[in-house]
Design a protein around this motif. Structure first.
Motif, PDB file in Angstrom:
ATOM      1  N   LEU A 146     -43.817  94.968 -31.905  1.00  0.00           N
ATOM      2  CA  LEU A 146     -43.453  93.796 -32.694  1.00  0.00           C
ATOM      3  C   LEU A 146     -42.091  93.289 -32.229  1.00  0.00           C
ATOM      4  N   PHE A 147     -42.028  92.019 -31.795  1.00  0.00           N
ATOM      5  CA  PHE A 147     -40.792  91.375 -31.394  1.00  0.00           C
ATOM      6  C   PHE A 147     -40.334  90.491 -32.550  1.00  0.00           C
ATOM      7  N   ALA A 148     -39.204  90.819 -33.151  1.00  0.00           N
ATOM      8  CA  ALA A 148     -38.678  90.067 -34.288  1.00  0.00           C
ATOM      9  C   ALA A 148     -37.331  89.474 -33.923  1.00  0.00           C
ATOM     10  N   GLY A 149     -36.952  88.424 -34.643  1.00  0.00           N
ATOM     11  CA  GLY A 149     -35.652  87.827 -34.409  1.00  0.00           C
ATOM     12  C   GLY A 149     -35.696  86.314 -34.437  1.00  0.00           C
ATOM     13  N   ASN A 150     -34.555  85.712 -34.175  1.00  0.00           N
ATOM     14  CA  ASN A 150     -34.393  84.262 -34.266  1.00  0.00           C
ATOM     15  C   ASN A 150     -35.245  83.529 -33.233  1.00  0.00           C
ATOM     16  N   PRO A 151     -35.657  82.297 -33.561  1.00  0.00           N
ATOM     17  CA  PRO A 151     -36.341  81.477 -32.563  1.00  0.00           C
ATOM     18  C   PRO A 151     -35.427  81.233 -31.359  1.00  0.00           C
ATOM     19  N   GLY A 152     -36.035  81.096 -30.201  1.00  0.00           N
ATOM     20  CA  GLY A 152     -35.261  80.807 -29.002  1.00  0.00           C
ATOM     21  C   GLY A 152     -34.596  81.997 -28.360  1.00  0.00           C
ATOM     22  N   THR A 153     -34.900  83.212 -28.802  1.00  0.00           N
ATOM     23  CA  THR A 153     -34.263  84.399 -28.234  1.00  0.00           C
ATOM     24  C   THR A 153     -35.110  85.052 -27.135  1.00  0.00           C
ATOM     25  N   GLY A 154     -36.327  84.536 -26.896  1.00  0.00           N
ATOM     26  CA  GLY A 154     -37.129  85.041 -25.776  1.00  0.00           C
ATOM     27  C   GLY A 154     -38.265  85.959 -26.159  1.00  0.00           C
ATOM     28  N   LYS A 155     -38.660  85.977 -27.431  1.00  0.00           N
ATOM     29  CA  LYS A 155     -39.723  86.892 -27.863  1.00  0.00           C
ATOM     30  C   LYS A 155     -41.051  86.576 -27.178  1.00  0.00           C
ATOM     31  N   THR A 156     -41.468  85.331 -27.291  1.00  0.00           N
ATOM     32  CA  THR A 156     -42.738  84.934 -26.676  1.00  0.00           C
ATOM     33  C   THR A 156     -42.657  85.039 -25.160  1.00  0.00           C
ATOM     34  N   TYR A 157     -41.538  84.621 -24.615  1.00  0.00           N
ATOM     35  CA  TYR A 157     -41.385  84.658 -23.154  1.00  0.00           C
ATOM     36  C   TYR A 157     -41.403  86.097 -22.646  1.00  0.00           C
ATOM     37  N   MET A 158     -40.870  87.032 -23.418  1.00  0.00           N
ATOM     38  CA  MET A 158     -40.913  88.445 -23.020  1.00  0.00           C
ATOM     39  C   MET A 158     -42.359  88.914 -22.908  1.00  0.00           C
TER      40      MET A 158
END
Length: 419
Positions: free
Chosen positions: A160-172
């Motif tokens: 699970l990748f959590a955190g603010n938008p624009g921090t690279g979760k989807t891109y990771m």
């Protein structure tokens, strides 16, 4: 006298044996004519049996094999009468105690051990995903350990990748699929805010519209069982859809509703992203940056309070909280996005070909949006700033460009490509 008795006791058995042999020889001598006549009759009957009965034996053999084949097929189909199925000698113990065919299919999908270079994977992720170096290291190590297992009854990993938008979760998640050479199944979970929408993922039961087609998830894993499944913004999906993933994560398969077939998930990697409780999770990340177990406990409690079901959170192998991007990290992300957009128009960016003033203005724009900023906002800002000039450069036959800002306008200047 005692010595004589000892000798008699020692050889008495031998004496009895000799008497017995003599008696048998005498009887054989007396009854030999009778024995000889019986042997001749037996040989004659045996000759008739061989001559006329061999085909009967062959026929009975084929009938027996046919009966066994029919019983075997009935056993696999689960239609064997109980009176027969209780006889343990007639079938494989796995046929009696479980569904052997299903077990064989599951075993056939088990992946052999795969060994990857965690350092190389981490380095590749760091070169593309900015500002999340610790997560890149931990994620690469987690995947290396799980891929090295020869027998897995569950997916390679559920992260699970959590955190603010624009921090690279989807891109990771996207880069992970690229670096591992696996197909990416990217599913926007905002489209599944209602429970019935799950048929698009898992298929429709027979008799319903669409039951002749597999669901997006089941068909994707059927065709690419080792895919990276990216479930973007998982918190926005209906909780009932969350629960449909439990068998995928706990038992190693999902069931296609149209035909009931079980699709293995043991070779897949599941990546979930969420924007839930971003402020609290950011505080937890800073407080427990050196204590991963405490970070997981606190993050799990926070996500539970945000609406995640406990049974869903318990299946997640690792929760990664992405940190906010600041300073030059924002500039790095912006520069990479600009490079990707330029390449999307079939052009290349020259070395040091992006005016620093362009990056500075884009960073200012992102900072004004503060916590509401996302990578989508950044992409829109970049496109609005440079797309027209890139199109003009392409029409002029340019192959490489440098981006220059003048009087608040960005234009692409054709330059010579490096040899």
């Amino acid at each position: 006298m005692g010595r004589l008795l000892s000798v008699i006791n020692r050889y008495l058995p031998l004496l009895f044996l000799m008497v017995l042999v003599l008696a048998i020889a005498k009887a054989f001598h007396l009854y030999w004519p009778f024995i000889q006549s019986r042997l001749v009759a037996f040989v004659a009957h045996l000759n008739l049996l061989v001559r006329y009965g061999v085909w009967v034996v062959v026929l009975l053999l084929f009938i027996g094999l046919g009966v066994l084949a029919v019983l075997s097929l009935m056993s696999h189909a689960g239609r064997l009468p109980q009176s027969i199925s209780r006889r343990r000698w007639i079938m494989d113990i796995l046929d009696r105690l479980t569904n052997r065919v299903a077990l064989e299919e599951r075993l056939s999908t088990n992946a052999d051990a795969t060994f990857i270079d965690a350092d190389a994977l981490s380095h590749a992720l760091k070169s593309k995903v900015i500002g999340q170096d610790a997560i890149c290291d931990d994620l690469a190590a987690q995947i290396r350990r799980r891929l090295a297992l020869q027998q897995r009854g569950k997916p390679v990993g559920i992260f699970l990748f959590a955190g603010n938008p624009g921090t690279g979760k989807t891109y990771m998640g996207k880069r992970l699929a690229t670096e591992l050479g696996r197909k990416l199944l990217h599913i926007d979970m905002t489209q599944f805010s209602r429970g019935m929408a799950g048929t698009a993922l898992f298929g429709s039961p027979r008799g319903y519209v669409g039951s002749d087609n597999y669901g997006k998830l089941t068909s994707g894993l059927r065709d690419s069982p080792d895919a990276v499944v990216l479930l973007d913004e998982i918190e926005k999906a209906d909780p009932e859809i969350h629960k449909k993933f439990l068998t995928a994560w706990n038992d190693g398969f999902i069931t296609e509703a149209s035909d009931g077939k079980q699709i293995s998930t043991t070779r897949a990697i599941f990546v979930l992203t969420t924007n839930a409780a971003i402020d609290v999770l950011e505080d937890i990340r800073q407080q427990y940056s050196q204590a991963p177990d405490e970070m997981r406990r606190a993050s799990t409690n926070t996500l539970k309070e945000s609406g995640f079901a406990p049974e869903v959170l318990s299946r997640i192998d690792r929760i990664f909280v992405f940190s906010r991007l600041t300073g030059l990290d924002v500039a790095r992300v912006t520069a990479l996005e600009i490079e990707r957009m330029i390449e999307g128009y079939g052009l290349q960016v020259a070395d040091q070909g992006i005016d620093p003033e362009i990056l500075y203005r884009l960073m200012e724009r992102q900072e004004k949006l503060a916590d509401t900023a996302s990578s989508r906002d950044l992409m829109r800002a970049i496109e609005e700033s440079i797309a027209d000039s890139l199109i003009a450069a392409k029409q002029q036959g340019a192959r490489c460009v440098a981006l220059i800002e003048g009087q608040g306008v960005v234009f692409a200047r054709p330059v010579a490509c490096p040899e």
